[in-house]
Design a protein around this motif. Structure first.
Motif, PDB file in Angstrom:
ATOM      1  N   PRO A  30       0.966  -1.096  -0.114  1.00 53.25           N
ATOM      2  CA  PRO A  30      -0.173   0.027   0.017  1.00 53.25           C
ATOM      3  C   PRO A  30       0.953   1.424   0.028  1.00 53.25           C
ATOM      4  CG  PRO A  30       0.000  -0.796   2.228  1.00 53.25           C
ATOM      5  CD  PRO A  30       0.750  -1.695   1.357  1.00 53.25           C
ATOM      6  N   ALA A  31       0.376   2.388  -0.436  1.00 54.96           N
ATOM      7  CA  ALA A  31       0.794   3.712  -0.064  1.00 54.96           C
ATOM      8  C   ALA A  31       0.746   4.211   1.255  1.00 54.96           C
ATOM      9  CB  ALA A  31       0.258   4.699  -1.150  1.00 54.96           C
ATOM     10  N   ILE A  32       1.591   4.838   1.676  1.00 57.76           N
ATOM     11  CA  ILE A  32       1.609   5.375   3.140  1.00 57.76           C
ATOM     12  C   ILE A  32       1.310   6.860   2.939  1.00 57.76           C
ATOM     13  CG2 ILE A  32       2.737   5.822   5.209  1.00 57.76           C
ATOM     14  CD1 ILE A  32       4.439   2.848   4.321  1.00 57.76           C
ATOM     15  N   LEU A  33       0.335   7.211   3.840  1.00 57.96           N
ATOM     16  CA  LEU A  33       0.101   8.497   3.986  1.00 57.96           C
ATOM     17  C   LEU A  33       0.551   9.155   5.420  1.00 57.96           C
ATOM     18  CD1 LEU A  33      -1.306  11.309   3.147  1.00 57.96           C
ATOM     19  CD2 LEU A  33      -3.426  10.296   4.135  1.00 57.96           C
ATOM     20  N   VAL A  34       1.473  10.042   5.635  1.00 58.23           N
ATOM     21  CA  VAL A  34       1.829  10.682   6.703  1.00 58.23           C
ATOM     22  C   VAL A  34       0.811  11.945   6.932  1.00 58.23           C
ATOM     23  CG1 VAL A  34       3.576  11.617   8.207  1.00 58.23           C
ATOM     24  CG2 VAL A  34       4.208   9.791   6.446  1.00 58.23           C
ATOM     25  N   TYR A  35      -0.227  11.610   7.489  1.00 58.02           N
ATOM     26  CA  TYR A  35      -1.129  12.629   7.727  1.00 58.02           C
ATOM     27  C   TYR A  35      -0.890  14.007   8.366  1.00 58.02           C
ATOM     28  CZ  TYR A  35      -5.814  14.293   8.916  1.00 58.02           C
ATOM     29  OH  TYR A  35      -7.155  15.368   8.872  1.00 58.02           O
ATOM     30  N   VAL A  66      13.821  12.750   9.139  1.00 55.88           N
ATOM     31  CA  VAL A  66      13.026  12.212  10.122  1.00 55.88           C
ATOM     32  C   VAL A  66      11.852  11.731   9.253  1.00 55.88           C
ATOM     33  CG1 VAL A  66      11.245  12.600  11.752  1.00 55.88           C
ATOM     34  CG2 VAL A  66      13.256  13.601  12.104  1.00 55.88           C
ATOM     35  N   LEU A  67      11.455  12.281   8.172  1.00 60.39           N
ATOM     36  CA  LEU A  67      10.160  11.878   7.523  1.00 60.39           C
ATOM     37  C   LEU A  67      10.684  10.573   6.623  1.00 60.39           C
ATOM     38  CD1 LEU A  67       7.480  12.330   6.033  1.00 60.39           C
ATOM     39  CD2 LEU A  67       8.473  13.776   4.598  1.00 60.39           C
ATOM     40  N   ALA A  68      11.998  10.378   6.082  1.00 61.34           N
ATOM     41  CA  ALA A  68      12.344   9.296   5.502  1.00 61.34           C
ATOM     42  C   ALA A  68      12.169   7.957   6.414  1.00 61.34           C
ATOM     43  CB  ALA A  68      13.874   9.461   5.025  1.00 61.34           C
ATOM     44  N   GLU A  69      12.940   8.388   7.658  1.00 60.94           N
ATOM     45  CA  GLU A  69      12.785   7.439   8.559  1.00 60.94           C
ATOM     46  C   GLU A  69      11.238   6.750   9.134  1.00 60.94           C
ATOM     47  OE1 GLU A  69      14.368   4.236  10.726  1.00 60.94           O
ATOM     48  OE2 GLU A  69      15.398   5.589   9.437  1.00 60.94           O
ATOM     49  N   LEU A  70      10.682   7.847   9.199  1.00 60.53           N
ATOM     50  CA  LEU A  70       9.337   7.554   9.455  1.00 60.53           C
ATOM     51  C   LEU A  70       8.614   6.522   8.473  1.00 60.53           C
ATOM     52  CD1 LEU A  70       6.695   8.230  11.488  1.00 60.53           C
ATOM     53  CD2 LEU A  70       6.186   9.932   9.891  1.00 60.53           C
ATOM     54  N   LEU A  71       8.916   6.855   7.328  1.00 65.25           N
ATOM     55  CA  LEU A  71       8.354   5.969   6.172  1.00 65.25           C
ATOM     56  C   LEU A  71       8.959   4.527   6.135  1.00 65.25           C
ATOM     57  CD1 LEU A  71       7.832   8.925   3.401  1.00 65.25           C
ATOM     58  CD2 LEU A  71       6.141   7.562   4.285  1.00 65.25           C
ATOM     59  N   ARG A  72      10.177   4.771   6.251  1.00 62.13           N
ATOM     60  CA  ARG A  72      11.134   3.435   6.360  1.00 62.13           C
ATOM     61  C   ARG A  72      10.423   2.439   7.540  1.00 62.13           C
ATOM     62  NH1 ARG A  72      15.822   5.638   6.678  1.00 62.13           N
ATOM     63  NH2 ARG A  72      16.374   5.654   4.536  1.00 62.13           N
ATOM     64  N   ARG A  87       7.005   1.185   6.481  1.00 62.17           N
ATOM     65  CA  ARG A  87       7.109   0.228   5.536  1.00 62.17           C
ATOM     66  C   ARG A  87       7.527  -0.992   6.205  1.00 62.17           C
ATOM     67  NH1 ARG A  87       4.250  -0.263   1.811  1.00 62.17           N
ATOM     68  NH2 ARG A  87       4.726   1.813   0.876  1.00 62.17           N
ATOM     69  N   ALA A  88       8.323  -1.210   6.929  1.00 59.77           N
ATOM     70  CA  ALA A  88       8.534  -2.412   7.956  1.00 59.77           C
ATOM     71  C   ALA A  88       7.497  -3.002   8.305  1.00 59.77           C
ATOM     72  CB  ALA A  88       9.514  -2.100   8.886  1.00 59.77           C
ATOM     73  N   MET A  89       6.477  -1.986   8.806  1.00 60.74           N
ATOM     74  CA  MET A  89       5.112  -2.747   9.460  1.00 60.74           C
ATOM     75  C   MET A  89       3.980  -3.097   8.314  1.00 60.74           C
ATOM     76  SD  MET A  89       4.735   0.257  12.346  1.00 60.74           S
ATOM     77  CE  MET A  89       3.121  -0.132  13.124  1.00 60.74           C
TER      78      MET A  89
END
Length: 190
Positions: free
Chosen positions: A146-151, A171-177, A180-182
């Motif tokens: 799925p695509a991930i939306l950081v609200y 921080v945004l990159a790590e949040l998405l990383r 994606r692991a989840m």
């Protein structure tokens, strides 16, 4: 869907007037628009009506979103030059929309990111979340989701990105990383 351009325009105007009347004050008008919205945000919102109308032209959600991203890039003040093309183009355009007032700082930080973070943001921000749809500006070869939306991503980039643009992007990159692991990539999204 099957909505006509007139239906979409009516809905958008209805939504706009509903928002205007959300916090009415007798005899003083709508304070929501006067006090609650920066003029730049309100102007951008009203100007985007023409893009929303594209939904009734049998364009996909992704095509309409890409048109909006390009329009925002092309109308940005100060000008950013021609819209980007190729790998990372959608990420850059999305980051400009998210960052609003400090978009130049965020774009400069994007180019200074470590390669792994820049690649991750480029890939994750180019995922459509719509099966069978992809962008024309930036053809991500991997169309899984799925695509991930950081609200709260836009608010984060507007606040933290003003103080430390490179740190905010990392921080945004790590949040998405971590997201994606989840939620690992899958071919079948149903």
């Amino acid at each position: 869907g099957n909505a006509s351009q007139q239906d979409i325009a009516f809905y958008f105007v209805h939504w706009f007037t509903d928002l205007a009347g959300a916090v009415p004050t007798p005899l003083a008008g709508s304070e929501k628009f006067v006090l609650g919205f920066p003029l730049k945000v309100l102007s951008s919102f009203v100007s985007s009506f023409s893009i929303v109308g594209l939904l009734g032209n049998c364009q996909s959600e992704t095509q309409v979103w890409e048109s909006y991203l390009r329009w925002r890039w092309e109308t940005h003040r100060p000008p950013l030059g021609p819209p980007p093309e190729g790998f990372g183009a959608i990420a850059k355009m999305r980051l400009v929309v998210m960052a609003q007032g400090n978009s130049k700082l965020i774009l400069d930080a994007f180019s200074k990111l470590p390669e792994a973070d820049r690649r991750l943001l480029s890939e994750e921000l180019a995922r459509t979340g719509c099966q069978g749809q992809s962008y024309t500006t930036d053809r991500l070869q991997d169309t899984r989701g799925p695509a991930i939306l950081v609200y709260y991503g836009p608010a984060f980039l507007q606040k933290a990105g003003l103080l430390d643009p490179l740190g905010a992007m990392q921080v945004l990159a790590e949040l998405l990383r971590q997201a994606r692991a989840m939620w690992p990539l899958k071919t079948n999204l149903s």
